[in-house]
Design a protein around this motif. Sequence first.
Motif, short mmCIF file in Angstrom:
data_model
loop_
_atom_site.label_atom_id
_atom_site.label_comp_id
_atom_site.label_asym_id
_atom_site.label_seq_id
_atom_site.Cartn_x
_atom_site.Cartn_y
_atom_site.Cartn_z
N PRO B 9 0.81 -1.31 0.14
CA PRO B 9 -0.13 -0.02 -0.01
C PRO B 9 0.79 1.31 -0.10
N ASP B 10 2.04 1.19 0.67
CA ASP B 10 2.82 2.43 0.98
C ASP B 10 3.42 2.96 -0.66
N ASP B 11 3.45 1.96 -1.73
CA ASP B 11 3.77 2.46 -2.92
C ASP B 11 2.77 3.20 -3.85
N VAL B 14 -0.49 7.69 -2.65
CA VAL B 14 -1.19 8.97 -3.56
C VAL B 14 -1.10 8.51 -4.93
N PHE B 15 -2.08 9.37 -5.72
CA PHE B 15 -2.45 9.10 -7.11
C PHE B 15 -1.18 9.61 -7.86
N ARG B 260 -10.43 15.31 4.50
CA ARG B 260 -10.32 13.84 5.02
C ARG B 260 -10.52 13.03 3.78
N ALA B 261 -11.59 13.33 3.28
CA ALA B 261 -11.82 12.24 2.00
C ALA B 261 -10.55 12.39 0.63
N LEU B 262 -10.23 13.63 0.88
CA LEU B 262 -9.17 14.02 -0.28
C LEU B 262 -7.87 13.33 0.17
N THR B 263 -7.53 13.30 1.54
CA THR B 263 -6.23 12.94 1.98
C THR B 263 -5.99 11.44 2.50
N MET B 264 -7.30 10.91 2.72
CA MET B 264 -7.14 9.39 3.04
C MET B 264 -7.31 8.33 1.73
N GLY B 354 -2.38 10.72 0.75
CA GLY B 354 -1.78 9.26 1.10
C GLY B 354 -1.86 8.83 2.26
N ILE B 355 -2.76 9.25 3.26
CA ILE B 355 -2.83 8.70 4.56
C ILE B 355 -4.02 7.67 4.72
N ASN B 356 -3.94 6.82 5.92
CA ASN B 356 -5.09 6.05 5.97
C ASN B 356 -5.64 6.48 7.39
N ARG B 357 -6.58 5.69 7.87
CA ARG B 357 -7.49 6.37 8.98
C ARG B 357 -6.74 6.51 10.13
N ASP B 358 -6.21 5.46 10.54
CA ASP B 358 -5.31 5.70 11.83
C ASP B 358 -4.36 7.19 11.69
N GLU B 359 -3.67 7.15 10.62
CA GLU B 359 -2.91 8.56 10.29
C GLU B 359 -3.53 9.65 10.26
#
Lengths: 388, 388
Positions: B9-11, B14-15, B260-264, B354-359
Amino acid sequence: MAQDGSFNPDDHAVFTTDRADGRYASTRAYLHHIMKAREPRLKYNPAMSADSMKLWQSDMAQTMSRLMKHPDRDLSSLPAPVLVSEEQRDGYTLQHWELYPFDQAVVPFLVLVPDAVNTNNPATGILCIPGYGQPKEFLIDDNNPHAMARLYAREGYVAVVMDNPGQGETGDLEREAGKGVDLVTVGRQLLEMDWNYLGLSSYIGSLLTDWMKTQPYINPERLVVSGFSLGAEPLMAIGLMHPEVYAFVYNDYLCATRERALTMTKPDNRGNRPWPNNIEHLIPGFLLEFDFPDILAALAPRPLICTEGGMDRDFYLISGAYEKAGAPEAFEYHHYAKYADPSTRTYLEAAPEGINRDEHFRLANVDPPHHYFKDEFILPWLRHILSK
Amino acid sequence: MAQDGSFNPDDHAVFTTDRADGRYASTRAYLHHIMKAREPRLKYNPAMSADSMKLWQSDMAQTMSRLMKHPDRDLSSLPAPVLVSEEQRDGYTLQHWELYPFDQAVVPFLVLVPDAVNTNNPATGILCIPGYGQPKEFLIDDNNPHAMARLYAREGYVAVVMDNPGQGETGDLEREAGKGVDLVTVGRQLLEMDWNYLGLSSYIGSLLTDWMKTQPYINPERLVVSGFSLGAEPLMAIGLMHPEVYAFVYNDYLCATRERALTMTKPDNRGNRPWPNNIEHLIPGFLLEFDFPDILAALAPRPLICTEGGMDRDFYLISGAYEKAGAPEAFEYHHYAKYADPSTRTYLEAAPEGINRDEHFRLANVDPPHHYFKDEFILPWLRHILSK
């Protein structure tokens, strides 16, 4: 509640209330009744005159345009589509093109030009729209015996093939991760922007329809839209919005989607009564205006084939519209082989509430394992209507 | 792709595009960039004058009304709510009432009238709206140490408690089947009817707000709306639409939902980048107009407390609005205990993609296990602002 204390879905198939005033405390239940009471504004009325029907068709088209919310930018105000590469295949040239519908976007599409076609002999052009989970390449695949676009090219038609948004080359991480298609997130993102998935897919299809009219090897008087399953939805939108399209291949069962939502109320074993489809099918307000059979009726008198059955009630409705429009022969429909014998079909004026998905399919004469592009009906029909 | 061929996932956080023209083939990716480019029309502008701010607040209120689509029928044109039963509790009378917002519906609600309250001594009235999965009864439960409505009644306030639609008594088969709450189907059904979940919950809350003004033991000059978690959403809608509400208790972290929607965008291990919340939170077009911090800023100068942190950037924005409105003291906010010490918090002008919920939670200074009704902040604050 079943006698052993376990939950029995059959006990809760329809919404009930034990209140003397008939009111429901369940939000899901009262919303169901509110929705049920709101008949679609443009529901086809078999009693209307031929003149009234024309006004109704115009209202249908305007309403579909309003719901689809296509951007103002039409093909002429976008960068010209680019031919990226081409290769010779068995009997046709396969062209890889790119469309640029937004500043940030590239939308690849395929064009199959049969060897016999040239600008002195422009051919019928068919816009091909795949089903859920099918990349556009599946429609030209030599290993797919029912490859819509490949079969059209073999017939001598120019086939233009798009992806449904978020599928195939327009998918996100499917290829890297090996996961299935996710149209829910794409659908959600569109809805957040006050748009909807069908609005986007029909916008791309609409641009391609306009593009086809500009190609010298395509006869602009003989445009066809052919939609399989999920692809039958943009077919309906494009159909109402593009009166210049000559004919339509609707390859799915004809679903009365509003009735389906209002009748599939039987819960599963966990007590859940899910909506029958995902939000890529959600167009806010759509079902307040019309349902699928009304839309197909509004395509009259343009040639239309439905290939995978449904309720005869709905086919009678569409047949009636074609008759009123003076073209009864322009509408043809087929049931699944399993239900080809009329005595095997269910005939209902209205589906009953309290059914689940399997019961819905049964009552709608649907045979899900045999859901494929019905070239056996479609190719002869196209030869017939295009010979006129 | 990770070196062992597995998906990392880390790869793909981001788009990205490897095209020279910067265009994206992924529908999800280009929609992301389209949405990102569309800043909310009514985004709070710290540079505007106090006079401009009043016009902006009026536009905010009108826009919220447009998005909430409340039916025309107000309280006076509906059947009068009915008191069904009452019982004496420890220090207050618990009343069971029914509201009839639609012909098909009954919506039960609770009223807690403290013993000291009477029509000669009308009290502050607080509309209490629970969180996801909480029936209204949880807010009066003696076993719940943070029972919002019970604690308000102990303070001498009249508490009016509603269910979020589809929860508690307004749920469907939850009790029979023992399943969890399903607001997705209710949300879907509303969206199909061109409405939305928040539109319905805020309509019910709005009717109850109007009803509270007619009760002789409630001081109509001292109405408060108190929302926990999911309940903070109708608080915002009611807040903009009801200028007569005196004060607001916002009990959740302050979420910049658009950001949140644009960064997760970081996918999970299956390559899925899901939307951050379910469709009961979807209001088509909402995020084109404003985001939560803008809405809270528009409540100035009315007293407001935020109790569970968020990004300091957003609190500075709201503080600035209250200052401009001449009431800097009317806005109070608290971070989670874990982030009470300023040195433990993250300070960002913009969250990174490029973050997930925890981040996301970490960057927004959120401590999810300690999400509860923060009576330790709220009760003293209410005493203070109501003593004026």
